[in-house]
Design a protein around this motif. Structure first.
Motif, PDB file in Angstrom:
ATOM      1  N   GLU A  19       0.861  -1.178   0.000  1.00  0.00           N
ATOM      2  CA  GLU A  19       0.000   0.000   0.000  1.00  0.00           C
ATOM      3  C   GLU A  19       0.898   1.228   0.000  1.00  0.00           C
ATOM      4  O   GLU A  19       2.004   1.189   0.542  1.00  0.00           O
ATOM      5  CB  GLU A  19      -0.871   0.027   1.257  1.00  0.00           C
ATOM      6  CG  GLU A  19      -1.797  -1.157   1.395  1.00  0.00           C
ATOM      7  CD  GLU A  19      -2.516  -1.152   2.724  1.00  0.00           C
ATOM      8  OE1 GLU A  19      -3.357  -0.258   2.938  1.00  0.00           O
ATOM      9  OE2 GLU A  19      -2.210  -2.024   3.549  1.00  0.00           O
ATOM     10  N   TYR A  42       3.796   0.674   2.640  1.00  0.00           N
ATOM     11  CA  TYR A  42       3.626  -0.370   3.654  1.00  0.00           C
ATOM     12  C   TYR A  42       3.390  -1.706   2.965  1.00  0.00           C
ATOM     13  O   TYR A  42       2.586  -1.811   2.049  1.00  0.00           O
ATOM     14  CB  TYR A  42       2.436  -0.045   4.555  1.00  0.00           C
ATOM     15  CG  TYR A  42       2.030  -1.167   5.463  1.00  0.00           C
ATOM     16  CD1 TYR A  42       2.923  -1.707   6.393  1.00  0.00           C
ATOM     17  CD2 TYR A  42       0.757  -1.712   5.389  1.00  0.00           C
ATOM     18  CE1 TYR A  42       2.538  -2.748   7.233  1.00  0.00           C
ATOM     19  CE2 TYR A  42       0.373  -2.750   6.227  1.00  0.00           C
ATOM     20  CZ  TYR A  42       1.278  -3.255   7.143  1.00  0.00           C
ATOM     21  OH  TYR A  42       0.904  -4.283   7.961  1.00  0.00           O
ATOM     22  N   ARG A  44       2.519  -5.446   4.353  1.00  0.00           N
ATOM     23  CA  ARG A  44       2.209  -6.273   5.519  1.00  0.00           C
ATOM     24  C   ARG A  44       3.001  -7.578   5.512  1.00  0.00           C
ATOM     25  O   ARG A  44       3.534  -7.997   6.544  1.00  0.00           O
ATOM     26  CB  ARG A  44       0.715  -6.564   5.541  1.00  0.00           C
ATOM     27  CG  ARG A  44       0.297  -7.433   6.690  1.00  0.00           C
ATOM     28  CD  ARG A  44      -1.191  -7.635   6.681  1.00  0.00           C
ATOM     29  NE  ARG A  44      -1.551  -8.681   7.605  1.00  0.00           N
ATOM     30  CZ  ARG A  44      -2.705  -9.271   7.637  1.00  0.00           C
ATOM     31  NH1 ARG A  44      -3.648  -8.913   6.785  1.00  0.00           N
ATOM     32  NH2 ARG A  44      -2.950 -10.207   8.499  1.00  0.00           N
ATOM     33  N   GLY A  98       2.598  -1.879  10.496  1.00  0.00           N
ATOM     34  CA  GLY A  98       1.238  -1.576  10.056  1.00  0.00           C
ATOM     35  C   GLY A  98       0.586  -0.476  10.867  1.00  0.00           C
ATOM     36  O   GLY A  98      -0.070   0.412  10.311  1.00  0.00           O
ATOM     37  N   ARG A  99       0.763  -0.516  12.170  1.00  0.00           N
ATOM     38  CA  ARG A  99       0.178   0.545  13.020  1.00  0.00           C
ATOM     39  C   ARG A  99       0.846   1.883  12.763  1.00  0.00           C
ATOM     40  O   ARG A  99       0.188   2.922  12.763  1.00  0.00           O
ATOM     41  CB  ARG A  99       0.270   0.151  14.484  1.00  0.00           C
ATOM     42  CG  ARG A  99      -0.687  -0.987  14.816  1.00  0.00           C
ATOM     43  CD  ARG A  99      -0.643  -1.289  16.279  1.00  0.00           C
ATOM     44  NE  ARG A  99      -1.093  -0.106  17.003  1.00  0.00           N
ATOM     45  CZ  ARG A  99      -1.991  -0.124  17.962  1.00  0.00           C
ATOM     46  NH1 ARG A  99      -2.537  -1.252  18.315  1.00  0.00           N
ATOM     47  NH2 ARG A  99      -2.338   0.977  18.585  1.00  0.00           N
ATOM     48  N   ARG A 102      -0.644   3.183   9.473  1.00  0.00           N
ATOM     49  CA  ARG A 102      -2.016   3.674   9.684  1.00  0.00           C
ATOM     50  C   ARG A 102      -2.009   4.990  10.443  1.00  0.00           C
ATOM     51  O   ARG A 102      -2.816   5.879  10.172  1.00  0.00           O
ATOM     52  CB  ARG A 102      -2.860   2.637  10.425  1.00  0.00           C
ATOM     53  CG  ARG A 102      -3.010   1.337   9.688  1.00  0.00           C
ATOM     54  CD  ARG A 102      -3.945   1.434   8.493  1.00  0.00           C
ATOM     55  NE  ARG A 102      -3.907   0.191   7.754  1.00  0.00           N
ATOM     56  CZ  ARG A 102      -3.589   0.093   6.483  1.00  0.00           C
ATOM     57  NH1 ARG A 102      -3.304   1.159   5.778  1.00  0.00           N
ATOM     58  NH2 ARG A 102      -3.571  -1.067   5.877  1.00  0.00           N
ATOM     59  N   TRP A 103      -1.123   5.125  11.413  1.00  0.00           N
ATOM     60  CA  TRP A 103      -1.034   6.377  12.164  1.00  0.00           C
ATOM     61  C   TRP A 103      -0.606   7.510  11.241  1.00  0.00           C
ATOM     62  O   TRP A 103      -1.133   8.617  11.311  1.00  0.00           O
ATOM     63  CB  TRP A 103      -0.037   6.213  13.321  1.00  0.00           C
ATOM     64  CG  TRP A 103       0.005   7.371  14.245  1.00  0.00           C
ATOM     65  CD1 TRP A 103      -0.814   7.626  15.297  1.00  0.00           C
ATOM     66  CD2 TRP A 103       0.925   8.468  14.197  1.00  0.00           C
ATOM     67  NE1 TRP A 103      -0.459   8.804  15.904  1.00  0.00           N
ATOM     68  CE2 TRP A 103       0.603   9.340  15.250  1.00  0.00           C
ATOM     69  CE3 TRP A 103       1.999   8.787  13.367  1.00  0.00           C
ATOM     70  CZ2 TRP A 103       1.306  10.517  15.496  1.00  0.00           C
ATOM     71  CZ3 TRP A 103       2.702   9.963  13.612  1.00  0.00           C
ATOM     72  CH2 TRP A 103       2.354  10.807  14.669  1.00  0.00           C
ATOM     73  N   ALA A 106      -3.346   8.861   8.776  1.00  0.00           N
ATOM     74  CA  ALA A 106      -4.502   9.529   9.387  1.00  0.00           C
ATOM     75  C   ALA A 106      -4.307  11.040   9.268  1.00  0.00           C
ATOM     76  O   ALA A 106      -3.267  11.559   9.658  1.00  0.00           O
ATOM     77  CB  ALA A 106      -4.630   9.125  10.855  1.00  0.00           C
TER      78      ALA A 106
END
Length: 138
Positions: A19, A42, A44, A98-99, A102-103, A106
């Protein structure tokens, strides 16, 4: 396929889904104009998160001659620190790739904003930030 394609060719069994999101600089939100200044990637399957940034100061000043170039550079460096993990990532240092991704995607800033997330296939996630930076930012 030409070099302009986001998804690379190759055998499907050696590629992983990744991604990515562009980092955009919006110097004057009320005008809605922006320039691309980086790429977050990213993957995974490889637990990989990476970023490459490039701020074209002349393009930024063309949109806003009074733009806070130092502030924009600081925001881009902060993204690089979170991607790298470790002590430079602050509270995100303990998070997995991954976190952290995502952070970072945002929305939280009016000047440096993540774009929408896109997907592709790659056999080398670590090479994608530079490739996409050349393709979409420079």
């Amino acid at each position: 396929m030409t070099e302009r394609h986001i998804i690379r060719g190759g055998r499907s069994d050696d590629r992983e889904v990744f991604e990515y999101a562009l980092l955009r600089v919006v110097p004057r939100v009320e005008r809605g104009e922006c320039i691309n200044a980086g790429v977050l990637v990213y993957c995974r399957a490889k637990a990989y998160v990476g970023v490459r940034t490039h701020l074209d100061e002349s393009r930024l000043r063309a949109l806003d001659p009074e733009a806070d170039v130092a502030g924009v550079r600081a925001a881009l460096h902060a993204v690089e620190g979170v991607c790298a993990g470790g002590e430079g990532a602050g509270l995100a240092a303990r998070d997995d790739a991954g976190r952290r991704f995502r952070w970072l995607i945002a929305p939280r800033s009016t000047v440096v904003q993540p774009g929408p997330v896109h997907t592709g296939l790659t056999s080398d996630p670590a090479a994608e930030p530079e490739r996409l930076l050349d393709l979409l930012v420079r």
